[in-house]
Enzyme design. Sequence first.
Site, mmCIF file in Angstrom:
data_model
loop_
_atom_site.group_PDB
_atom_site.id
_atom_site.type_symbol
_atom_site.label_atom_id
_atom_site.label_comp_id
_atom_site.label_asym_id
_atom_site.label_seq_id
_atom_site.Cartn_x
_atom_site.Cartn_y
_atom_site.Cartn_z
ATOM 1 N N HIS A 178 0.728 -1.077 0.039
ATOM 2 C CA HIS A 178 -0.148 -0.005 0.006
ATOM 3 C C HIS A 178 0.939 1.108 -0.112
ATOM 4 C CE1 HIS A 178 -3.631 -2.403 1.648
ATOM 5 N NE2 HIS A 178 -3.409 -2.470 0.285
ATOM 6 N N GLU B 242 -6.209 -8.505 3.366
ATOM 7 C CA GLU B 242 -5.928 -9.493 4.542
ATOM 8 C C GLU B 242 -7.153 -10.275 5.078
ATOM 9 O OE1 GLU B 242 -4.351 -10.133 9.160
ATOM 10 O OE2 GLU B 242 -3.264 -8.711 7.789
ATOM 11 N N THR C 162 -3.759 -8.834 11.445
ATOM 12 C CA THR C 162 -2.418 -8.758 11.948
ATOM 13 C C THR C 162 -1.947 -7.270 12.373
ATOM 14 O OG1 THR C 162 -1.463 -9.038 9.704
ATOM 15 C CG2 THR C 162 -1.776 -10.881 11.006
ATOM 16 N N CYS D 180 0.524 -8.890 14.677
ATOM 17 C CA CYS D 180 2.016 -9.109 14.410
ATOM 18 C C CYS D 180 2.700 -8.128 15.267
ATOM 19 C CB CYS D 180 2.356 -8.781 13.003
ATOM 20 S SG CYS D 180 3.794 -8.707 12.792
ATOM 21 N N SER E 188 -2.858 2.595 3.306
ATOM 22 C CA SER E 188 -2.405 1.754 4.255
ATOM 23 C C SER E 188 -3.295 1.780 5.656
ATOM 24 C CB SER E 188 -0.920 1.936 4.495
ATOM 25 O OG SER E 188 -0.365 1.330 5.640
ATOM 26 N N SER E 189 -3.540 0.561 5.864
ATOM 27 C CA SER E 189 -4.327 0.413 7.413
ATOM 28 C C SER E 189 -3.294 0.586 8.390
ATOM 29 C CB SER E 189 -5.089 -1.085 7.559
ATOM 30 O OG SER E 189 -5.547 -1.269 8.737
ATOM 31 N N SER F 61 4.592 -0.312 5.480
ATOM 32 C CA SER F 61 4.685 -0.603 3.785
ATOM 33 C C SER F 61 5.334 0.781 3.166
ATOM 34 C CB SER F 61 3.045 -0.310 3.391
ATOM 35 O OG SER F 61 2.360 0.841 3.971
#
Length: 290
Positions: A40, A128, A164, A195, A223-224, A267
Amino acid sequence: MRIEIDDGSGFCFGVTTAIKKAEEELTNKQQLYCLGDIVHNGMECERLKSMGLETINHDEMNRLHNAKVLLRAHGEPPHTYETARQNGIEIIDATCPVVLQLQKRIKKQFAANPNAQIVIFGKNGHAEVLGLVGQTNSKAIVVENIDDVMQLDFNKDIYLYSQTTKSLDEFRQIISYIREHISADAHFESFDTICRQVANRMPNIADFASRHDVVLFVSGRKSSNGRVLFAQSLSKNARSYHIERAEEIDMSWLDGVDTVGICGATSTPKWLMEECRDYINMRIKHSATP
């Protein structure tokens, strides 16, 4: 003015592996497709596109035959692998090991108790999350916030997992809410599947942001993980700015500033943060030239 790039920012292991696999295939002059943006971050996607990587969506993959397709770190649901088998597509699987393990756990849980509510804390529609929901024949329930959690059936068993890259604090809040409302006759289990490479960046970003007058947070706006980390930076330093590329830097942000911190998401490539540093130095040098 002192400019510092955060050593803890940059690609996580899963993204690094995916990009390395793509570069290896492209170096061999192989035609390579990627199912969705490999990361992302628009700038990194453009770099790989210039090397020959072609991004496709699921509809385009359905029409593709006898080709190579890279699956990015986010992972994919089972039907993607079935499509590849039927169409003679060779899969270059770059699914992050952490995501892959989570997929297996959810699939096993669903097989053991298909009538329970398998709940995933994550963003609806995120790549995801789609892969995780796919392990349950699309029966898993995705919750994004407490309002969504309120809609669960607290008289039925609940097994809670997390995307994650979500916030550990928010995940704990959801756990607390379910524990408070679950029926005495129902079973509840939660599994911390966030994660740690991502979770550990939260305190690091907080410390980094607090040490600088201004923070430039570099990441793609899709990007989350970037949104979560930027929110953390902003909570510690109100003079945090979210940018995607060097050209978005407003030099007036830096007036009278002694220190500038440049950081990013999992990212965000290091080269892009370095480009932002070089852009600032170039603009300062240019303004000082008579």
